[in-house]
Design a protein around this motif. Structure first.
Motif, mmCIF file in Angstrom:
data_model
loop_
_atom_site.group_PDB
_atom_site.id
_atom_site.type_symbol
_atom_site.label_atom_id
_atom_site.label_comp_id
_atom_site.label_asym_id
_atom_site.label_seq_id
_atom_site.Cartn_x
_atom_site.Cartn_y
_atom_site.Cartn_z
ATOM 1 N N CYS A 14 0.820 -1.212 0.000
ATOM 2 C CA CYS A 14 0.000 0.000 0.000
ATOM 3 C C CYS A 14 0.851 1.258 0.000
ATOM 4 O O CYS A 14 0.330 2.367 -0.114
ATOM 5 C CB CYS A 14 -0.932 0.009 1.214
ATOM 6 S SG CYS A 14 -2.139 -1.341 1.215
ATOM 7 N N LYS A 65 -0.780 3.950 -2.209
ATOM 8 C CA LYS A 65 -1.612 3.424 -3.283
ATOM 9 C C LYS A 65 -3.023 3.221 -2.709
ATOM 10 O O LYS A 65 -3.278 3.489 -1.537
ATOM 11 C CB LYS A 65 -1.049 2.091 -3.771
ATOM 12 C CG LYS A 65 0.398 2.150 -4.230
ATOM 13 C CD LYS A 65 0.905 0.756 -4.535
ATOM 14 C CE LYS A 65 2.393 0.759 -4.878
ATOM 15 N NZ LYS A 65 2.910 -0.606 -5.093
ATOM 16 N N GLU A 66 -3.923 2.743 -3.519
ATOM 17 C CA GLU A 66 -5.245 2.409 -3.000
ATOM 18 C C GLU A 66 -5.106 1.203 -2.073
ATOM 19 O O GLU A 66 -4.594 0.151 -2.473
ATOM 20 C CB GLU A 66 -6.206 2.082 -4.156
ATOM 21 C CG GLU A 66 -7.620 1.792 -3.681
ATOM 22 C CD GLU A 66 -8.553 1.483 -4.840
ATOM 23 O OE1 GLU A 66 -9.712 1.129 -4.590
ATOM 24 O OE2 GLU A 66 -8.105 1.591 -6.004
#
Length: 304
Positions: A14, A65-66
């Motif tokens: 992430c 990140k998502e």
């Protein structure tokens, strides 16, 4: 790649990037430091100097990140010591000015005599007075329902990091802040072997007290000359009694004292008789001295 990670049950990271910038001013002017996180390689330790009393500025950008588990707190980071903690959130600019605490007359809580010799005189960085911050970044690692990965809680006028930390640590490093230091030394440091005599009192009856004397062979330290150290604006002088007290409390982990003891043992192997009250090893420090000048860090030290 994403299908491969899914097949192997390896959660996607992430954290996309961590960018760290720091600035401070030393004797030669402004200094800038830049470091970046690379996946599977933690951020390096950062060394900063509060040489002007105005502190050092630390700026951190955490790019995420998502999150694979849709955790709003993932990824995140934290900068903390025993008395301070501040969270670093993805996409939110982080900027903090780090100041070395004001030093009062009790300078011994920052440095003892043994560390003064090893750090200031011999250039051992780990022995210098410093504030050490932990800098950590964490992500969920595919685990759902974690909530806050790092939790900062108020503690009086200060903040503290909760002992409960969740997720996977992707980077753990130190931010080390040194103060302005000035020192001067012209002294002799000697190790001797001698006898320490202690008297023990024991009550034998209501009216009679028996004294027992016990002699113990010990290695003693002696300091002759002058030493001075200034941390920030606070001056300090190490006395003979301070050196003796710090030797008892802090000499076990000292490489210098260990080396002097080894020399002392070698000297003793060439002595004869029962006369143990004599000096067997002595070392001297004189400033300025070419050997020590080469060991000084100009961004840290300024000779008094």
């Amino acid at each position: 790649m994403s299908s491969l990670l899914k097949c192997c049950s390896i959660p996607r990271s992430c954290v996309h990037a961590i960018k760290l910038d720091a600035t401070y001013t030393d004797n030669n002017g402004p200094v800038t430091i830049h470091k970046e996180y690379v996946q599977n390689r933690m951020l390096d330790d950062v060394y900063l100097y509060d040489t002007t009393g105005k502190g050092a500025t630390l700026t951190i950008e955490l790019i995420g990140k998502e999150c694979v588990t849709a955790n709003p707190d993932c990824p995140c980071g934290v900068l903390y010591t025993s008395y301070f903690a501040k969270k670093i959130k993805a996409g939110v600019p982080f900027k903090e000015t780090l100041n070395f605490p004001k030093v009062d007359s009790k300078i011994s809580k920052f440095i003892n005599f043994i560390d003064f010799i090893e750090g200031c005189v011999l250039g051992k960085l780990a022995s210098l007075p410093a504030v050490k911050y932990d800098l950590k970044f964490s992500e969920c690692n595919g685990e759902e329902g974690l909530g806050e990965l790092f939790k900062v809680i108020p503690s009086g006028n200060e903040t503290a990091l909760s002992k409960t930390q969740k997720g996977k640590i992707v980077s753990s490093s130190k931010v080390i802040l040194f103060p302005a230091l000035k020192w001067d030394i012209e002294a002799e440091l000697a190790l001797s072997r001698g006898i320490e005599e202690k008297v023990y009192k024991r009550r034998k009856s209501k009216v009679k007290i028996v004294e027992t004397k016990k002699k113990t062979k010990r290695t003693l330290i002696s300091l002759q000359g002058n030493t001075s150290l200034t941390i920030g604006d606070t001056p300090h002088k190490f006395t003979k009694k301070m050196a003796e007290k710090d030797y008892i409390s802090h000499s076990r982990k000292s490489q210098l004292i260990t080396s002097l003891k080894n020399i002392k043992k070698l000297s003793e192997s060439f002595t004869k008789g029962d006369d143990i009250n004599f000096q067997v090893v002595k070392t001297a420090f004189y400033a300025p001295h070419d050997f020590f000048k080469r060991r000084w860090r100009t961004k840290v030290f300024e000779r008094a």
